[in-house]
Design an enzyme around this catalytic site. Structure first.
Site, PDB file in Angstrom:
ATOM      1  N   LYS A 171      36.533 -16.294  -0.505  1.00 19.65           N
ATOM      2  CA  LYS A 171      35.948 -17.546  -0.908  1.00 19.65           C
ATOM      3  C   LYS A 171      34.607 -17.542   0.825  1.00 19.65           C
ATOM      4  O   LYS A 171      35.154 -17.642   1.961  1.00 19.65           O
ATOM      5  CB  LYS A 171      36.683 -18.916  -0.169  1.00 19.65           C
ATOM      6  CG  LYS A 171      35.781 -19.964  -0.724  1.00 19.65           C
ATOM      7  CD  LYS A 171      36.299 -21.338   0.519  1.00 19.65           C
ATOM      8  CE  LYS A 171      35.894 -21.577   1.198  1.00 19.65           C
ATOM      9  NZ  LYS A 171      33.917 -21.539   0.979  1.00 19.65           N
ATOM     10  N   GLY A 224      35.932 -19.009  11.404  1.00 17.84           N
ATOM     11  CA  GLY A 224      35.219 -19.886  11.772  1.00 17.84           C
ATOM     12  C   GLY A 224      35.635 -20.609  12.550  1.00 17.84           C
ATOM     13  O   GLY A 224      35.693 -20.412  13.522  1.00 17.84           O
ATOM     14  N   SER A 225      34.886 -22.003  12.243  1.00 16.19           N
ATOM     15  CA  SER A 225      35.595 -23.126  13.962  1.00 16.19           C
ATOM     16  C   SER A 225      37.045 -23.749  14.144  1.00 16.19           C
ATOM     17  O   SER A 225      37.568 -22.977  13.256  1.00 16.19           O
ATOM     18  CB  SER A 225      34.216 -23.959  13.481  1.00 16.19           C
ATOM     19  OG  SER A 225      35.078 -24.907  12.202  1.00 16.19           O
ATOM     20  N   GLY A 229      40.099 -24.025  11.511  1.00 16.04           N
ATOM     21  CA  GLY A 229      40.755 -23.475  11.907  1.00 16.04           C
ATOM     22  C   GLY A 229      42.324 -24.089  12.304  1.00 16.04           C
ATOM     23  O   GLY A 229      43.433 -23.431  12.361  1.00 16.04           O
ATOM     24  N   GLU A 246      40.019 -15.730  13.379  1.00 16.61           N
ATOM     25  CA  GLU A 246      39.632 -15.826  14.818  1.00 16.61           C
ATOM     26  C   GLU A 246      38.170 -17.257  14.670  1.00 16.61           C
ATOM     27  O   GLU A 246      38.009 -16.745  13.673  1.00 16.61           O
ATOM     28  CB  GLU A 246      38.030 -14.638  14.158  1.00 16.61           C
ATOM     29  CG  GLU A 246      39.133 -13.236  14.574  1.00 16.61           C
ATOM     30  CD  GLU A 246      39.626 -12.302  15.930  1.00 16.61           C
ATOM     31  OE1 GLU A 246      39.411 -13.331  16.851  1.00 16.61           O
ATOM     32  OE2 GLU A 246      40.650 -12.180  16.280  1.00 16.61           O
ATOM     33  N   CYS A 280      29.485 -15.277  17.097  1.00 17.71           N
ATOM     34  CA  CYS A 280      30.883 -16.443  18.345  1.00 17.71           C
ATOM     35  C   CYS A 280      31.217 -15.119  19.647  1.00 17.71           C
ATOM     36  O   CYS A 280      31.750 -15.423  20.357  1.00 17.71           O
ATOM     37  CB  CYS A 280      31.940 -15.683  17.311  1.00 17.71           C
ATOM     38  SG  CYS A 280      32.229 -13.807  16.485  1.00 17.71           S
ATOM     39  N   GLN A 327      23.454 -27.659  11.693  1.00 18.00           N
ATOM     40  CA  GLN A 327      23.586 -27.272  13.100  1.00 18.00           C
ATOM     41  C   GLN A 327      22.641 -27.009  14.068  1.00 18.00           C
ATOM     42  O   GLN A 327      22.301 -27.222  14.999  1.00 18.00           O
ATOM     43  CB  GLN A 327      23.400 -25.009  12.209  1.00 18.00           C
ATOM     44  CG  GLN A 327      23.954 -24.108  13.824  1.00 18.00           C
ATOM     45  CD  GLN A 327      25.192 -24.645  14.541  1.00 18.00           C
ATOM     46  OE1 GLN A 327      25.569 -24.323  14.131  1.00 18.00           O
ATOM     47  NE2 GLN A 327      25.046 -25.076  15.905  1.00 18.00           N
ATOM     48  N   GLU A 378      31.437 -24.984  22.418  1.00 16.26           N
ATOM     49  CA  GLU A 378      30.447 -23.708  21.901  1.00 16.26           C
ATOM     50  C   GLU A 378      29.036 -24.567  20.559  1.00 16.26           C
ATOM     51  O   GLU A 378      29.497 -25.307  20.087  1.00 16.26           O
ATOM     52  CB  GLU A 378      31.188 -23.431  20.959  1.00 16.26           C
ATOM     53  CG  GLU A 378      30.670 -22.012  20.201  1.00 16.26           C
ATOM     54  CD  GLU A 378      31.322 -21.711  18.573  1.00 16.26           C
ATOM     55  OE1 GLU A 378      31.987 -21.978  18.265  1.00 16.26           O
ATOM     56  OE2 GLU A 378      31.648 -20.162  18.848  1.00 16.26           O
TER      57      GLU A 378
HETATM   58  P1  NAD Z   1      33.128 -23.567   9.169  1.00 12.60           P
HETATM   59  O1  NAD Z   1      34.596 -23.095  10.164  1.00 12.60           O
HETATM   60  O2  NAD Z   1      32.852 -24.195   9.507  1.00 12.60           O
HETATM   61  O3  NAD Z   1      33.712 -22.416   8.007  1.00 12.60           O
HETATM   62  C1  NAD Z   1      33.961 -21.799   7.896  1.00 12.60           C
HETATM   63  C2  NAD Z   1      34.926 -21.378   6.553  1.00 12.60           C
HETATM   64  O4  NAD Z   1      36.267 -22.058   6.515  1.00 12.60           O
HETATM   65  C3  NAD Z   1      34.451 -21.435   5.581  1.00 12.60           C
HETATM   66  O5  NAD Z   1      33.593 -20.757   4.244  1.00 12.60           O
HETATM   67  C4  NAD Z   1      34.124 -22.865   4.795  1.00 12.60           C
HETATM   68  O6  NAD Z   1      33.525 -23.366   3.909  1.00 12.60           O
HETATM   69  C5  NAD Z   1      35.878 -22.680   5.409  1.00 12.60           C
HETATM   70  N1  NAD Z   1      36.464 -23.927   5.680  1.00 12.60           N
HETATM   71  C6  NAD Z   1      35.441 -25.789   6.215  1.00 12.60           C
HETATM   72  N2  NAD Z   1      36.210 -26.836   5.773  1.00 12.60           N
HETATM   73  C7  NAD Z   1      37.733 -25.870   5.149  1.00 12.60           C
HETATM   74  C8  NAD Z   1      38.901 -26.112   4.796  1.00 12.60           C
HETATM   75  N3  NAD Z   1      39.171 -27.487   4.965  1.00 12.60           N
HETATM   76  N4  NAD Z   1      39.862 -25.575   4.338  1.00 12.60           N
HETATM   77  C9  NAD Z   1      39.572 -24.301   4.453  1.00 12.60           C
HETATM   78  N5  NAD Z   1      38.543 -23.825   4.169  1.00 12.60           N
HETATM   79  C10 NAD Z   1      37.094 -24.674   4.798  1.00 12.60           C
HETATM   80  O7  NAD Z   1      33.640 -22.324  10.141  1.00 12.60           O
HETATM   81  P2  NAD Z   1      30.772 -22.070  10.550  1.00 12.60           P
HETATM   82  O8  NAD Z   1      30.160 -23.135  10.490  1.00 12.60           O
HETATM   83  O9  NAD Z   1      30.526 -21.476   8.943  1.00 12.60           O
HETATM   84  O10 NAD Z   1      31.092 -20.814  11.155  1.00 12.60           O
HETATM   85  C11 NAD Z   1      30.429 -20.715  12.577  1.00 12.60           C
HETATM   86  C12 NAD Z   1      32.051 -20.725  13.241  1.00 12.60           C
HETATM   87  O11 NAD Z   1      32.130 -19.912  13.180  1.00 12.60           O
HETATM   88  C13 NAD Z   1      31.808 -20.677  14.744  1.00 12.60           C
HETATM   89  O12 NAD Z   1      32.829 -22.108  15.388  1.00 12.60           O
HETATM   90  C14 NAD Z   1      32.108 -19.648  15.373  1.00 12.60           C
HETATM   91  O13 NAD Z   1      31.985 -19.677  17.012  1.00 12.60           O
HETATM   92  C15 NAD Z   1      32.798 -19.171  14.063  1.00 12.60           C
HETATM   93  N6  NAD Z   1      32.600 -17.572  13.910  1.00 12.60           N
HETATM   94  C16 NAD Z   1      33.780 -16.743  14.611  1.00 12.60           C
HETATM   95  C17 NAD Z   1      33.893 -14.619  14.676  1.00 12.60           C
HETATM   96  C18 NAD Z   1      35.219 -14.767  15.257  1.00 12.60           C
HETATM   97  O14 NAD Z   1      35.513 -13.741  15.282  1.00 12.60           O
HETATM   98  N7  NAD Z   1      35.670 -15.346  16.183  1.00 12.60           N
HETATM   99  C19 NAD Z   1      33.434 -14.936  13.938  1.00 12.60           C
HETATM  100  C20 NAD Z   1      31.997 -15.450  13.740  1.00 12.60           C
HETATM  101  C21 NAD Z   1      31.763 -16.627  13.594  1.00 12.60           C
END
Ligand code: NAD
Length: 476
Positions: A171, A224-225, A229, A246, A280, A327, A378
């Site tokens: 996804k 993701g965030s 997470g 992550e 990130c 953003q 962040e």
């Molecule tokens: P996000 O958490 O909004 O989304 C990440 C993914 O989760 C997307 O596919 C989104 O559709 C999905 N998602 C959203 N709500 C959900 C839910 N309730 N249940 C399941 N899945 C859901 O993050 P983003 O805005 O896409 O990315 C930015 C964030 O990602 C930043 O915080 C960044 O630091 C982090 N990031 C971390 C790394 C790492 O390796 N540590 C790498 C890249 C980005």
């Protein structure tokens, strides 16, 4: 405009369309993509369950051959994919080309790993018994990915998952369905058996939530965030699913008085601002020793003035637009907070270009204290905060004083301080005289504290997540 469908059980399935918009030019619609529903997601998981067993039992050579074929497929279309990546995410063409190349390298690396099949044999402490410790696929893995590395992150999850015999449901983030769709097409065309790889382009709260809660998914890898997470962890824990996450960072870059100043400025510029600061691993806290502070700030401000913020695909652009409206507004909000609590030394203005897009001048704050909001949270944009410290000991304490622990860097010519920092920085990755962002695919990737949960990604460390250990005893 052709609709890009989801891939479920080897079939392309349409759905309600959503648009993929170019952040460098809001009038440019890249394509229409089919939004997957909960029913689609359930079908994808069922298809993966149906295909997974056989895939896990295929000879390693067959899995390696598929991965090599996917690598070749990506390589053959590298120029087109880099253009699409820059167009949908907004990073520069040079950065996008690097990310596409990384995807090729990752598929090749894990093709090799499939052939190297891990395992150990022991003589038992009891006579006449032999012990084998082997690794088997986890089963069906659900991969949930963010928008900031549209081909890199999906690839560093898909390649090890397939190499070690798992079936995949991917996804991708809503903002960047394009690269994920092309990747799915290439995997499909390379001959992945139906159901072994599935793509569901749905909303996080709908399709992502189904992946978390569906008992047909054995393991979930999420990037993701921190906020999302927390939901992933809660859902996975409730049903005992294996999970790896992550998340965010507030990565420190320490600059000591003995640093090579030109190098330190370049390391800070790259780490904090390239990729529009949307990494990130971005160096969002620049922790600078008093004796070099003013020279460093002047050098970085000069370097920022030389940056070209423009259309991601335009030659000469060094910093592309922010990824989307949400953003962009978040960045502007943090700029306002920063103006209230510190000194804006450079930049931070919204910019207009030939096309309507989310253009933002990179920003540098000084006189920042580590307890201020812009040093704690962040931002995920082209914004960095300089924190002045009196010596190395204070720099290390400030670097570690954060809820996050992904990457930490130091610029110094002192062997003693470099070694001490490598040992005492509370982060999963430590960089000496190189940017906090920018890693190798052959080594472990991940962090500590609020940044990560579960086992590491990338390199041979990924085997921990994508396999499960079996210990077999046999009397001879
Ligand atoms: P996000 O958490 O909004 O989304 C990440 C993914 O989760 C997307 O596919 C989104 O559709 C999905 N998602 C959203 N709500 C959900 C839910 N309730 N249940 C399941 N899945 C859901 O993050 P983003 O805005 O896409 O990315 C930015 C964030 O990602 C930043 O915080 C960044 O630091 C982090 N990031 C971390 C790394 C790492 O390796 N540590 C790498 C890249 C980005």
């Amino acid at each position: 405009m052709a609709l890009h469908p989801n891939l479920i059980g080897g079939e392309w399935r349409t759905g309600e369309p959503f648009l993929n918009i170019n952040p460098s030019d809001l009038g440019d619609v890249i394509g229409e993509y089919a939004r997957a529903t909960v029913a689609d997601c359930r079908d994808a998981i069922a298809a993966a369950r149906g295909a997974g067993k056989a895939w896990g039992l295929t000879p390693p050579q067959a899995r390696a051959d598929l991965l090599y074929k996917v690598a070749a497929g990506i390589e053959a279309e590298a120029g087109k994919l880099a253009d699409l990546l820059a167009r949908e995410e907004g990073k520069t063409l040079r950065e996008a080309a690097g990310e596409v190349l990384r995807a090729v390298q990752l598929f090749r690396f894990y093709a090799g790993e499939a052939l190297r099949g891990p395992g150990e044999r022991y003589d038992s402490s009891r006579p006449g018994i032999e012990i084998q410790v082997t690794r088997e696929p986890v089963g069906v893995v659900g991969l949930i990915t963010p928008w900031n590395f549209p081909i890199g992150i999906p690839t560093w999850k898909i390649a090890p998952a397939l190499a070690w015999g798992n079936a995949v449901v991917l996804k991708p983030a809503d903002l960047v369905p394009g690269c994920a769709w092309e990747l799915a097409r290439i995997i499909h065309e390379a001959g992945a058996p139906p159901g072994v790889f599935n793509l569901v382009m749905g909303r996080g709260s709908v399709v992502g939530a189904e992946i978390i809660d569906n008992p047909g998914v054995d393991a979930i890898s999420f990037t993701g965030s921190v906020e999302t997470g927390a939901k992933v962890l809660q859902g996975a824990a409730a049903r005992g699913a294996k999970v790896q996450m992550e998340m965010g960072g507030k990565n420190p870059l320490v600059v000591l008085a003995d640093a090579d100043i030109d190098r330190a400025v370049q390391v800070a510029l790259d780490g904090a601002y390239y990729g529009t600061g949307q990494r990130c691993t971005a160096s969002s806290r620049l922790i600078v020793e008093d004796a070099i502070h003013d020279r460093f700030v002047a050098g970085l401000a000069e370097a920022l003035a030389a940056q070209v913020v423009d259309d991601a695909r335009k030659p000469g652009t060094t910093i592309g637009p922010v990824v989307d409206q949400r953003q962009y507004e978040q960045d502007l909000r943090y700029l306002d907070i920063g103006r209230g609590e510190a000194h804006l030394a450079w930049g931070g203005a919204p910019l207009e270009r030939a096309t309507r897009g989310f253009y933002l001048q990179p920003a540098l704050f000084t006189e920042v204290r580590n307890d201020m909001t812009i040093a704690r949270e962040e931002i995920f944009g082209p914004v960095a905060a300089v924190i002045r410290v009196k010596d190395y000991e204070e720099a290390l304490a400030v670097a570690n004083d954060t809820p996050f622990g992904l990457s930490a860097g130091i610029c110094t010519t002192s062997l003693k301080h470099a070694q001490h920092f490598r040992r005492h920085a509370e982060a999963g990755m430590v960089m000496v005289n190189c940017p906090t962002a920018g890693v190798d695919y052959t080594a472990a990737f991940g962090g500590r504290k609020a940044s990560s949960y579960g086992s590491r990604e990338q390199g041979r460390y990924a085997v921990e997540f994508y396999t499960t250990v079996k210990t077999a005893y046999q009397a001879m």
